[in-house]
Design a protein around this motif. Structure first.
Motif, PDB file in Angstrom:
ATOM      1  N   TRP A 191     -12.287  -8.770  13.166  1.00 12.25           N
ATOM      2  CA  TRP A 191     -12.664 -10.036  13.793  1.00 12.25           C
ATOM      3  C   TRP A 191     -13.963  -9.835  14.572  1.00 12.25           C
ATOM      4  N   THR A 192     -14.899 -10.760  14.397  1.00 13.16           N
ATOM      5  CA  THR A 192     -16.194 -10.680  15.060  1.00 13.16           C
ATOM      6  C   THR A 192     -16.343 -11.843  16.033  1.00 13.16           C
ATOM      7  N   PRO A 193     -16.688 -11.585  17.295  1.00 15.35           N
ATOM      8  CA  PRO A 193     -16.920 -12.698  18.224  1.00 15.35           C
ATOM      9  C   PRO A 193     -18.204 -13.441  17.869  1.00 15.35           C
ATOM     10  N   ILE A 194     -18.142 -14.750  17.860  1.00 15.52           N
ATOM     11  CA  ILE A 194     -19.301 -15.599  17.551  1.00 15.52           C
ATOM     12  C   ILE A 194     -19.510 -16.577  18.700  1.00 15.52           C
ATOM     13  N   ASN A 195     -20.742 -16.665  19.155  1.00 15.55           N
ATOM     14  CA  ASN A 195     -21.119 -17.582  20.221  1.00 15.55           C
ATOM     15  C   ASN A 195     -21.318 -18.968  19.610  1.00 15.55           C
ATOM     16  N   ILE A 196     -20.535 -19.957  20.082  1.00 15.67           N
ATOM     17  CA  ILE A 196     -20.658 -21.300  19.519  1.00 15.67           C
ATOM     18  C   ILE A 196     -21.560 -22.195  20.362  1.00 15.67           C
ATOM     19  N   GLY A 197     -22.070 -21.681  21.471  1.00 13.80           N
ATOM     20  CA  GLY A 197     -23.147 -22.370  22.166  1.00 13.80           C
ATOM     21  C   GLY A 197     -22.777 -23.195  23.370  1.00 13.80           C
ATOM     22  N   ILE A 198     -21.520 -23.240  23.756  1.00 13.17           N
ATOM     23  CA  ILE A 198     -21.149 -23.997  24.943  1.00 13.17           C
ATOM     24  C   ILE A 198     -19.960 -23.334  25.603  1.00 13.17           C
ATOM     25  N   ASP A 199     -19.991 -23.299  26.917  1.00  9.07           N
ATOM     26  CA  ASP A 199     -18.944 -22.650  27.694  1.00  9.07           C
ATOM     27  C   ASP A 199     -17.757 -23.592  27.863  1.00  9.07           C
ATOM     28  N   GLY A 200     -16.546 -23.092  27.602  1.00 12.89           N
ATOM     29  CA  GLY A 200     -15.356 -23.907  27.819  1.00 12.89           C
ATOM     30  C   GLY A 200     -14.246 -23.553  26.854  1.00 12.89           C
ATOM     31  N   GLU A 201     -13.066 -24.023  27.171  1.00 10.75           N
ATOM     32  CA  GLU A 201     -11.910 -23.741  26.324  1.00 10.75           C
ATOM     33  C   GLU A 201     -11.931 -24.632  25.092  1.00 10.75           C
ATOM     34  N   ALA A 202     -11.738 -24.023  23.913  1.00 10.97           N
ATOM     35  CA  ALA A 202     -11.655 -24.771  22.663  1.00 10.97           C
ATOM     36  C   ALA A 202     -10.233 -25.294  22.512  1.00 10.97           C
ATOM     37  N   ASN A 203     -10.064 -26.603  22.653  1.00  5.40           N
ATOM     38  CA  ASN A 203      -8.713 -27.137  22.691  1.00  5.40           C
ATOM     39  C   ASN A 203      -8.231 -27.681  21.352  1.00  5.40           C
ATOM     40  N   ASN A 204      -9.132 -27.857  20.368  1.00  8.38           N
ATOM     41  CA  ASN A 204      -8.689 -28.292  19.050  1.00  8.38           C
ATOM     42  C   ASN A 204      -9.766 -27.980  18.032  1.00  8.38           C
ATOM     43  N   ALA A 205      -9.336 -27.867  16.752  1.00 13.18           N
ATOM     44  CA  ALA A 205     -10.282 -27.564  15.677  1.00 13.18           C
ATOM     45  C   ALA A 205      -9.812 -28.227  14.393  1.00 13.18           C
ATOM     46  N   TRP A 206     -10.776 -28.451  13.492  1.00 11.49           N
ATOM     47  CA  TRP A 206     -10.477 -29.049  12.185  1.00 11.49           C
ATOM     48  C   TRP A 206     -11.437 -28.434  11.175  1.00 11.49           C
ATOM     49  N   VAL A 207     -10.950 -28.029   9.997  1.00 14.82           N
ATOM     50  CA  VAL A 207     -11.808 -27.420   8.980  1.00 14.82           C
ATOM     51  C   VAL A 207     -11.573 -28.082   7.632  1.00 14.82           C
ATOM     52  N   LEU A 208     -12.595 -28.019   6.779  1.00 18.66           N
ATOM     53  CA  LEU A 208     -12.515 -28.460   5.392  1.00 18.66           C
ATOM     54  C   LEU A 208     -12.699 -27.258   4.480  1.00 18.66           C
ATOM     55  N   ALA A 209     -12.211 -27.367   3.255  1.00 20.36           N
ATOM     56  CA  ALA A 209     -12.298 -26.245   2.312  1.00 20.36           C
ATOM     57  C   ALA A 209     -13.732 -25.917   1.938  1.00 20.36           C
ATOM     58  N   ASN A 210     -14.652 -26.879   2.122  1.00 16.85           N
ATOM     59  CA  ASN A 210     -16.058 -26.638   1.761  1.00 16.85           C
ATOM     60  C   ASN A 210     -16.824 -25.860   2.814  1.00 16.85           C
ATOM     61  N   GLY A 211     -16.164 -25.440   3.893  1.00 20.68           N
ATOM     62  CA  GLY A 211     -16.823 -24.631   4.909  1.00 20.68           C
ATOM     63  C   GLY A 211     -17.216 -25.383   6.157  1.00 20.68           C
ATOM     64  N   GLU A 212     -16.999 -26.686   6.196  1.00 21.27           N
ATOM     65  CA  GLU A 212     -17.309 -27.446   7.397  1.00 21.27           C
ATOM     66  C   GLU A 212     -16.186 -27.281   8.419  1.00 21.27           C
ATOM     67  N   ALA A 213     -16.581 -27.297   9.702  1.00 20.58           N
ATOM     68  CA  ALA A 213     -15.595 -27.132  10.775  1.00 20.58           C
ATOM     69  C   ALA A 213     -16.073 -27.853  12.025  1.00 20.58           C
ATOM     70  N   TRP A 214     -15.103 -28.332  12.797  1.00 15.90           N
ATOM     71  CA  TRP A 214     -15.370 -28.979  14.083  1.00 15.90           C
ATOM     72  C   TRP A 214     -14.453 -28.350  15.132  1.00 15.90           C
ATOM     73  N   ILE A 215     -15.021 -27.986  16.270  1.00 16.84           N
ATOM     74  CA  ILE A 215     -14.225 -27.499  17.394  1.00 16.84           C
ATOM     75  C   ILE A 215     -14.509 -28.406  18.586  1.00 16.84           C
ATOM     76  N   CYS A 216     -13.459 -28.894  19.223  1.00 12.96           N
ATOM     77  CA  CYS A 216     -13.614 -29.714  20.416  1.00 12.96           C
ATOM     78  C   CYS A 216     -13.533 -28.811  21.642  1.00 12.96           C
ATOM     79  N   ILE A 217     -14.579 -28.811  22.467  1.00 13.76           N
ATOM     80  CA  ILE A 217     -14.681 -27.926  23.621  1.00 13.76           C
ATOM     81  C   ILE A 217     -14.423 -28.739  24.891  1.00 13.76           C
ATOM     82  N   GLY A 218     -13.375 -28.342  25.608  1.00 12.69           N
ATOM     83  CA  GLY A 218     -13.061 -28.992  26.869  1.00 12.69           C
ATOM     84  C   GLY A 218     -12.817 -30.477  26.749  1.00 12.69           C
ATOM     85  N   GLY A 219     -12.520 -30.960  25.533  1.00 11.31           N
ATOM     86  CA  GLY A 219     -12.266 -32.375  25.326  1.00 11.31           C
ATOM     87  C   GLY A 219     -13.494 -33.246  25.424  1.00 11.31           C
ATOM     88  N   ARG A 220     -14.723 -32.643  25.500  1.00  6.79           N
ATOM     89  CA  ARG A 220     -15.902 -33.444  25.830  1.00  6.79           C
ATOM     90  C   ARG A 220     -17.105 -33.237  24.910  1.00  6.79           C
TER      91      ARG A 220
END
Length: 659
Positions: A110-139
């Protein structure tokens, strides 16, 4: 504004692995979380840096475990395919919370990756084509189109909200829902977001539970329909014209990003497969308590506390056990031996033992039937169980057993005169406990006051006072006879003696609560200053008031069940009142009741012999007069209207109470 986040070179996290036919995950930290990739590979994470991986639900499962523990709370994992995915949650590296852990080899590293914003990732959604969304701090969203290797930051609709449920599809349509009654929709990957009215905004339901937060529990898009769960109720609307329609009887729903199927969960524990017309096509009964639903390729996957269930396109169900260190199967009840740290599990009359390594091993089979394993008690190496007036004892060390009856135990107690009686009240919470106690000891034909213990009690629901200096022995004997000979007697309404003033006061309390709802609906969030409160939405107040008069005709069975539901779920701080009777043979009969709020009846009473075996749960009306005569300060209130409130709410919900 767009932010491009580059992949920084940080140390790789190496793991060790083990294989199993089930999932031996440590669940003591918190619940497990299921992720199913587009090709139906399965991932289960447990919040302790552990992930279990399998290509099929029947295994083999490979459990990926960190070689060292961190304070990070990953909580969730999500995968694009068999090899590529990431862990997210409250991850901190060098005091920065900008990271996820990413893998491209199925969790071997496992490699740590910086996603560019400080905060707890409270939800995520991915597609099979490689797209992904992470919601940070609900905001704010972090978005990736290269399987999570680099990320772009995108805004949500309203940064004052806390958005915790998300959905996206390959068209870049998305929905988000907040904990404070806010829904937003995008047709072009967050550019821009459009605020939608919520079911509460459109008054698709009446918010009569004013203490509950108007939370959007879940959102999805199914073809031209929008789906929303708000406060546990399910609503749908056409996408092009928002008009929310309530779907009664449904409590959850599930579809995937490509809309291969749509499933609903009912309040009766059934899964219903529908199409875009929302008409039921296939109904499947689910035998376990459901935590979450997950749809992939037309199939539904169900997570429970100890298993994953798969429902195929024809509604056929198959169950796969995943639990560890819990008991060995879904129907097993965990038992803790009093005064020790030993843990057992009971599945029917089969008993399992948890080892120091938190493994489960078969221990023994009880030589008597067990219909309610949760009622088994284990104290100092002796197991006891009461069922249908029979009481069974089993010595775990000697492997010996004996059987008797409830009546025989109570008859044996009656053979020996009572020598001491103690009235007691107190409280218990996670910080400790406190107790008031008054004892009377037999002296000739009277029980005389012998002890007053009013130790330091931090939380006092009742302040016990010795109002009576002596109790005639005949009163004690009569009370013991009432308990021992008539413990099965259940109350009827005439035992409670509601007055006409009580019924009228109950109606006034309901009307006051109704007026509070009408005046504050739908904006207030908080509790009303009323004596009556009902934690339900969509209350029919005419029906509720009519139930007040229906109480006058309630049958004994319904009365007993309704009274037993009062304070049936007690958490944190709770109080109790108890009377202990010790006889000349050294046996002790205990009658006790736990409660959150004092009531005029304090029922049902639990009755124990020698504090080890529960002999009955009684609503006998003979108990209360004894307290009223001999220790009246033990009864904090004589107001019966709160009891009437509970009976009215029970009758209002009668169909669901008797499913």
């Amino acid at each position: 504004m767009r932010w491009i986040v580059l992949l920084f070179l940080l140390p790789t996290w190496h793991i060790c692995a083990q294989q199993s036919t089930t999932i031996p995950l440590d669940q003591s930290y918190g619940p497990t979380q299921l992720s199913v990739s587009a090709n139906e590979q399965f991932r289960v994470s447990n919040g302790l840096n552990d992930v279990a991986i399998a290509d099929a639900l029947d295994g083999p499962w490979q459990v990926i475990q960190s070689t060292q523990r961190h304070s990070d709370s990953f909580e969730k994992s999500i995968f694009f395919n068999r090899d590529t995915g990431f862990l997210y949650g409250n991850i901190s590296i060098n005091d920065s919370k900008k990271f996820i852990y990413h893998t491209q080899n199925g969790g071997k590293t496992w490699t740590p990756i910086n996603i560019g914003i400080d905060g707890e990732a409270n939800n995520a959604w991915v597609l099979a084509n490689g797209e992904a969304w992470i919601c940070i701090g609900g905001r704010i969203f972090a978005y990736s189109k290269d399987y999570g290797l680099s990320w772009t930051l995108l805004p949500v609709y309203d940064e004052r909200q806390f958005y915790h449920t998300i959905y996206f599809n390959p068209k870049h349509e998305g929905m988000i829902g907040s904990v404070w009654n806010s829904i937003a929709y995008t047709s072009n990957n967050c550019k821009p977001w459009k605020k939608l009215p919520t079911p509460l905004d459109q008054q698709a339901y009446r918010k009569t539970d004013l203490k509950r937060r108007p939370e959007i529990d879940k959102v999805s898009i199914y073809k031209d329909l929008l789906l929303v769960s708000e406060e546990g109720m399910i609503f749908y609307s056409k996408k092009d014209s928002i008009h929310w329609n309530y779907l009664p009887g449904y409590t959850n729903f599930s579809t995937d990003a490509t809309n291969t199927a749509l499933y609903f969960l009912t309040s009766k524990g059934q899964v219903v497969k529908t199409d875009e017309t929302l008409l039921p096509q296939i109904v499947t009964k689910i035998p376990v308590k459901i935590k979450e639903l997950f749809t992939r390729n037309g199939r539904l996957f169900i997570q429970s506390d100890s298993s994953i269930l798969a429902v195929n396109n024809e509604g056929k169900l198959k169950q796969y056990l995943i639990r560890k260190p819990g008991p060995p199967d879904e129907d097993t009840v965990e038992l803790h031996e009093a005064y020790t740290n030993k843990i057992y599990g009971a599945a029917g009359n089969k008993i399992f033992r948890q080892t120091k390594e938190e493994e489960w091993e078969y221990a023994f089979t009880l030589p008597f039937p067990v219909d309610r394993p949760k009622d088994i008690r284990i104290i100092k190496g002796e197991l006891s169980y009461e069922s249908n007036d029979s009481v069974y004892f089993f010595n775990i060390r000697k492997q010996t057993n004996k059987a008797t009856t409830t009546q025989a135990m109570l008859d044996e107690f009656r053979k020996h005169p009572v020598k001491q009686i103690t009235f007691s009240t107190g409280y218990f919470n996670c910080d400790g406990s406190g107790e008031y106690a008054i004892s009377y000891t037999r002296h000739k034909n009277e029980f005389v006051l012998s002890r007053i213990d009013t130790g330091k009690v931090q939380y006092a629901s009742i302040k016990l006072k010795p109002e009576i200096t002596g109790i005639p022995s005949k009163n004690i004997a009569k009370f013991v006879e009432e308990i021992c000979l008539h413990y099965k007697r259940q109350p009827v309404l005439k035992d409670i003696v509601f007055s006409e003033a009580d019924y009228q006061q109950c109606k006034q309390d309901i009307k006051r609560y109704q007026q509070y709802n009408l005046f504050n609906y739908p904006h207030v969030v908080g509790g009303p200053d009323t004596l009556f409160y009902f934690d339900q939405n969509n209350i029919d107040f005419d029906k509720l008031i009519a139930c007040v008069d229906s109480v006058k005709n309630i049958d004994s069975a319904s009365l007993n069940q309704a009274l037993s539901n009062i304070d049936s779920h007690i958490f944190n701080l709770h109080y109790w009142i108890t009377v202990y009777l010790e006889n000349d043979a050294g046996s002790k009969l205990t009658i006790t009741n736990s409660y959150m709020n004092p009531n005029a009846l304090y029922i049902p009473w639990k009755i124990y012999i020698d504090r080890s075996t529960v002999t009955t749960s009684s609503t006998s009306p003979g108990i209360l007069p004894f307290f009223q005569e001999n220790c009246p300060s033990l009864l904090a209130t004589h107001n019966k209207v709160p009891i009437l409130h509970e009976l009215v709410k029970y009758l209002y919900s009668w169909p669901s109470n008797n499913q």
